[in-house]
Enzyme design. Structure first.
Site, short mmCIF file in Angstrom:
data_model
loop_
_atom_site.label_atom_id
_atom_site.label_comp_id
_atom_site.label_asym_id
_atom_site.label_seq_id
_atom_site.Cartn_x
_atom_site.Cartn_y
_atom_site.Cartn_z
CE LYS A 1 -3.77 -0.32 2.71
NZ LYS A 1 -4.62 -0.67 3.88
CD GLU B 1 -12.23 4.29 6.05
OE1 GLU B 1 -13.20 4.81 5.50
OE2 GLU B 1 -11.23 3.87 5.42
CD GLU C 1 -8.07 5.54 4.74
OE1 GLU C 1 -7.15 6.33 4.47
OE2 GLU C 1 -9.01 5.30 3.95
NE ARG D 1 -12.44 12.30 3.62
CZ ARG D 1 -13.20 11.25 3.47
NH1 ARG D 1 -14.48 11.32 3.78
NH2 ARG D 1 -12.74 10.10 3.03
NE ARG E 1 -21.16 6.19 -0.40
CZ ARG E 1 -19.88 6.55 -0.23
NH1 ARG E 1 -19.19 6.97 -1.27
NH2 ARG E 1 -19.32 6.47 0.95
P1 ADP Z 1 -7.96 4.14 0.73
O1 ADP Z 1 -7.44 5.24 1.59
O2 ADP Z 1 -7.36 4.16 -0.63
O3 ADP Z 1 -9.45 4.04 0.74
P2 ADP Z 1 -7.73 1.94 2.67
O4 ADP Z 1 -6.48 1.66 3.41
O5 ADP Z 1 -8.85 2.58 3.41
O6 ADP Z 1 -7.37 2.79 1.36
O7 ADP Z 1 -8.26 0.61 2.02
C1 ADP Z 1 -9.32 0.63 1.10
C2 ADP Z 1 -9.92 -0.74 0.96
O8 ADP Z 1 -8.93 -1.69 0.53
C3 ADP Z 1 -10.46 -1.33 2.26
O9 ADP Z 1 -11.78 -0.89 2.53
C4 ADP Z 1 -10.40 -2.81 1.92
O10 ADP Z 1 -11.46 -3.10 1.02
C5 ADP Z 1 -9.11 -2.94 1.13
N1 ADP Z 1 -7.95 -3.25 2.01
C6 ADP Z 1 -7.08 -2.35 2.54
N2 ADP Z 1 -6.15 -2.98 3.31
C7 ADP Z 1 -6.44 -4.29 3.29
C8 ADP Z 1 -5.86 -5.47 3.90
N3 ADP Z 1 -4.79 -5.41 4.70
N4 ADP Z 1 -6.45 -6.67 3.65
C9 ADP Z 1 -7.54 -6.75 2.85
N5 ADP Z 1 -8.12 -5.70 2.24
C10 ADP Z 1 -7.59 -4.48 2.44
#
Ligand code: ADP
Length: 457
Positions: free
Chosen positions: A166, A283, A295, A299, A345
């Site tokens: 990520k 989240e 994360e 906001r 939505r």
């Molecule tokens: P963004 O800021 O781009 O929305 P997030 O970190 O919130 O990124 O992750 C977005 C989505 O990606 C999550 O809601 C989930 O669906 C998937 N995701 C993120 N991290 C993981 C993980 N460690 N394992 C499985 N799915 C993940």
């Protein structure tokens, strides 16, 4: 929180558009604040500009020249005498430079301190802060990956495959890549790094355990500038397509309430420790009974209404009051959760291919009745511009039970008429009858699996 007239500002510039611009305008009005809507040329006919106390053009349609143009927004605030600025969601809402520029101009930024936005905007820094505050995180590299391939391979092997790469500066579901074995690792690291640099101007990436069947569960918090913090229920936003939420609900079905309360308390405590101020959302991924922080959003979120429906708290008004220095005036034990709420939505898009379908709304019938709320900026005769997000409405329902909320949403969807552009209401109607969703507690892959069965993903 009963003395709105005591706020140190009386006029708020809304640096956003669409339904959230109207939502913020309504919160301003309930508090007796003057609202000023900033708009781009392509939004000049937007109906909510009529109900604002003032409206000012901030530039042409491309967001970079208007809703993302810090200088134009500050000039608009200056010209209209706005003493505070609400950024809404998206656009500049999590932009550190913007928050700082608003402060530097002597105005109040309706949001957390710029430093909190900076820390939470970097997912590596955010995870570090959360671990230090006792919030459980997805197991992963403690920080950004270095250049040493052997070290990266060791970290991935220690975590155990599959892993997910990520971008530290990532957002909007971009800059992520699943890696199932070491054979794929180095190439994936290289590509994700390049993407991170290209999309987010920050090549830092980190590595996490990839959870195979998690649910997306989040906790809403409100914190004042006097060190008090509360959590306002949980939301389940597992129904997603390409990491974009489609239906949200509160509370999350079938999770032990004491487990939710424990994680909610951790979030509130983390806010007190880091000196967080304002509304925010933690989240989490939820799998096998455990929560893993991914994360924090600094906001107001699109899905905030479901929390408002079950708690009775106006989150946007609370943001304004907190930014004005008011104490929360709420204790955790005062916050109850009543019934169940759902939000669909409604996007102007093809319900099968998801292609955006902007254009003229020839006819519009909005649903009503007990427990129904529609947050929308559109009216009959409105032309949905092609320059922005395709979300045109949020259909929100509340019921005493989840079953009642589901029934009310089905009814509301059947009453909704949007003639002209295609919209995704038929998809929602289908999901509201899907046995998995109706039973509750589906994981984040559920919707995409359903769509795959139809041959669409
Ligand atoms: P963004 O800021 O781009 O929305 P997030 O970190 O919130 O990124 O992750 C977005 C989505 O990606 C999550 O809601 C989930 O669906 C998937 N995701 C993120 N991290 C993981 C993980 N460690 N394992 C499985 N799915 C993940």
């Amino acid at each position: 929180m009963t003395r709105p007239h005591a706020l140190p500002f009386s006029s708020v510039l809304i640096a956003n558009r669409g339904e959230i611009a109207l939502r913020i305008q309504r919160a301003c009005r309930t508090l007796g604040l003057r609202s000023v809507c900033a708009y781009s040329e392509s939004d000049r006919h937007a109906p909510y500009l009529q109900s604002a106390d003032a409206a000012i053009c901030i530039g042409p349609a491309p967001a970079a020249k208007s809703y993302l143009n810090i200088e134009a927004i500050l000039t608009a605030a200056e010209l209209t005498g706005a003493e505070a600025i609400h950024p809404g969601y998206g656009f500049l809402s999590e932009n550190v430079d913007f928050a700082q520029a608003v402060h530097a101009s002597g105005r109040v930024f309706i949001g957390p301190p710029a430093e909190a936005i900076r820390v939470m905007g970097n997912k590596v820094a955010a995870k570090r802060a959360m671990l230090a505050a006792g919030v459980p995180c997805v197991p992963g590299s403690g920080g950004a990956l270095g250049e040493d391939e052997a070290e990266t391979a060791r970290i991935a092997a220690d975590i155990g495959y599959p892993v997910i790469l990520k971008a530290a500066g990532g957002g909007g579901g971009r800059g992520m890549r699943i890696v199932r074995s070491q054979a794929e690792l180095f190439k994936a690291v290289q590509v994700t790094r390049e993407e991170a640099q290209r999309f987010f101007a920050n090549p830092d990436i980190y590595i996490e355990k990839f959870l195979e069947h998690p649910r997306h569960v989040e906790i809403q918090v409100l914190c004042d500038s006097h060190g008090e913090a509360v959590w306002l229920s949980d939301r389940d936003c597992s129904l997603q397509r390409r990491h974009q939420k489609v239906i949200e609900e509160a509370p999350a079905p079938d999770i032990d309430r004491s487990a939710i309360a424990a994680i909610g308390e951790r979030c509130a405590e983390a806010c007190r420790r880091i000196g967080y101020i304002g509304a925010g959302t933690f989240e989490f991924l939820f799998e096998d009974g455990a929560f893993y922080f991914i994360e924090m959003n600094t906001r107001v979120q699109v899905e905030h209404p479901v929390t408002e429906m079950v708690t009775g708290i106006d989150i946007v008004a609370a943001q304004l009051r907190i930014a004005g220095g008011e104490p929360l005036g709420l204790r955790q034990r005062d916050i109850g959760i009543s019934g169940h709420a759902l939000e669909c939505r409604i996007n102007a898009e093809d319900p099968f291919t998801f292609a955006p379908r902007p254009g003229l709304i020839e006819d519009l019938v909005l649903p009503g009745g007990p427990g129904v709320r529609v947050d929308t900026h559109v009216t009959r005769g409105y032309v949905i511009p092609s320059s922005y997000d395709s979300m045109i409405a949020k259909l929100i329902v509340h019921g005493a039970t989840r079953a009642e909320a589901l029934a009310r949403m089905r009814l509301a969807l059947s009453e909704l008429v949007i003639a002209g552009p295609a919209c995704n209401a038929p998809l929602h109607a289908e999901l509201l009858c899907d046995p998995g969703f109706v039973a509750g507690g589906v994981d984040i892959h559920h919707l995409e699996k359903l769509l795959e069965k139809r041959g669409i993903a």
